[in-house]
Design a protein around this motif. Sequence first.
Motif, PDB file in Angstrom:
ATOM      1  N   ILE A  16      58.274  59.364 -75.518  1.00 63.74           N
ATOM      2  CA  ILE A  16      57.311  59.166 -74.423  1.00 63.74           C
ATOM      3  C   ILE A  16      56.837  57.721 -74.402  1.00 63.74           C
ATOM      4  CG2 ILE A  16      55.007  59.806 -73.561  1.00 63.74           C
ATOM      5  CD1 ILE A  16      57.169  61.927 -73.000  1.00 63.74           C
ATOM      6  N   ALA A  17      56.593  57.125 -75.566  1.00 59.51           N
ATOM      7  CA  ALA A  17      56.134  55.738 -75.634  1.00 59.51           C
ATOM      8  C   ALA A  17      57.189  54.773 -75.099  1.00 59.51           C
ATOM      9  CB  ALA A  17      55.763  55.377 -77.071  1.00 59.51           C
ATOM     10  N   VAL A  18      58.451  55.017 -75.414  1.00 54.54           N
ATOM     11  CA  VAL A  18      59.538  54.166 -74.915  1.00 54.54           C
ATOM     12  C   VAL A  18      59.627  54.265 -73.390  1.00 54.54           C
ATOM     13  CG1 VAL A  18      62.066  53.924 -74.858  1.00 54.54           C
ATOM     14  CG2 VAL A  18      60.888  54.137 -77.046  1.00 54.54           C
ATOM     15  N   GLU A  89      62.555  64.967 -66.310  1.00 48.94           N
ATOM     16  CA  GLU A  89      62.152  66.330 -66.678  1.00 48.94           C
ATOM     17  C   GLU A  89      61.254  66.281 -67.914  1.00 48.94           C
ATOM     18  OE1 GLU A  89      61.698  70.250 -66.040  1.00 48.94           O
ATOM     19  OE2 GLU A  89      62.868  68.950 -64.743  1.00 48.94           O
ATOM     20  N   ILE A  90      61.570  65.398 -68.865  1.00 54.30           N
ATOM     21  CA  ILE A  90      60.717  65.208 -70.050  1.00 54.30           C
ATOM     22  C   ILE A  90      59.331  64.742 -69.616  1.00 54.30           C
ATOM     23  CG2 ILE A  90      60.366  63.771 -72.113  1.00 54.30           C
ATOM     24  CD1 ILE A  90      63.470  63.773 -72.403  1.00 54.30           C
ATOM     25  N   LEU A  91      59.281  63.763 -68.703  1.00 50.57           N
ATOM     26  CA  LEU A  91      57.992  63.274 -68.200  1.00 50.57           C
ATOM     27  C   LEU A  91      57.225  64.357 -67.454  1.00 50.57           C
ATOM     28  CD1 LEU A  91      58.743  59.680 -66.884  1.00 50.57           C
ATOM     29  CD2 LEU A  91      57.351  60.327 -68.846  1.00 50.57           C
ATOM     30  N   LYS A  92      57.938  65.123 -66.649  1.00 49.32           N
ATOM     31  CA  LYS A  92      57.296  66.205 -65.888  1.00 49.32           C
ATOM     32  C   LYS A  92      56.647  67.205 -66.837  1.00 49.32           C
ATOM     33  CE  LYS A  92      58.487  70.139 -63.062  1.00 49.32           C
ATOM     34  NZ  LYS A  92      59.619  70.955 -62.635  1.00 49.32           N
ATOM     35  N   TYR A  94      55.750  66.718 -69.952  1.00 50.53           N
ATOM     36  CA  TYR A  94      54.678  66.051 -70.693  1.00 50.53           C
ATOM     37  C   TYR A  94      53.400  65.982 -69.858  1.00 50.53           C
ATOM     38  CZ  TYR A  94      52.165  62.436 -73.270  1.00 50.53           C
ATOM     39  OH  TYR A  94      51.215  61.727 -73.961  1.00 50.53           O
ATOM     40  N   PHE A  95      53.525  65.482 -68.629  1.00 50.40           N
ATOM     41  CA  PHE A  95      52.340  65.332 -67.785  1.00 50.40           C
ATOM     42  C   PHE A  95      51.815  66.669 -67.270  1.00 50.40           C
ATOM     43  CE2 PHE A  95      53.718  60.855 -67.617  1.00 50.40           C
ATOM     44  CZ  PHE A  95      52.534  60.288 -68.045  1.00 50.40           C
ATOM     45  N   THR A 101      45.987  71.090 -69.473  1.00 53.38           N
ATOM     46  CA  THR A 101      44.977  71.050 -70.541  1.00 53.38           C
ATOM     47  C   THR A 101      43.696  70.422 -70.045  1.00 53.38           C
ATOM     48  OG1 THR A 101      46.713  70.907 -72.215  1.00 53.38           O
ATOM     49  CG2 THR A 101      44.499  70.246 -72.894  1.00 53.38           C
ATOM     50  N   VAL A 102      43.795  69.313 -69.347  1.00 54.35           N
ATOM     51  CA  VAL A 102      42.615  68.609 -68.837  1.00 54.35           C
ATOM     52  C   VAL A 102      41.895  69.466 -67.808  1.00 54.35           C
ATOM     53  CG1 VAL A 102      41.876  66.618 -67.452  1.00 54.35           C
ATOM     54  CG2 VAL A 102      43.478  66.309 -69.339  1.00 54.35           C
TER      55      VAL A 102
END
Length: 108
Positions: A16-18, A89-92, A94-95, A101-102
């Motif tokens: 995610i950081a990369v 898809e990884i970003l989707k 993750y967010f 949660t928020v």
Amino acid sequence: MGATKTDHFTDHQNKIAVIAKALGHPARVAIIEYLLKVNTCITGDIVNELPLAQPTISQHLKELKNAGLIKGSIEGNSVCYCIDENTFEILKDYFSKIISTVTDQKCC
């Protein structure tokens, strides 16, 4: 983040950081948006679209490709770029997890 510190974090956190670092420049965001609009293109198409020199565009494309945000296939003397849907898809995921949660949290 120093190379010696990344081993203190999970592979997922490092990935995610990369990705986030690669998206941390407005030219790269503009390239992603352009690819979303046209689906596929070569470097020259992006050079014609953005107010940057070809070597600068090439460097940004390299960073996006190294982060897995885009992929390229050789077509003759050119590389044809497109979005790498797996990374998005990884970003989707993750967010989506962050948003759900928020949304459920009560803060202060």
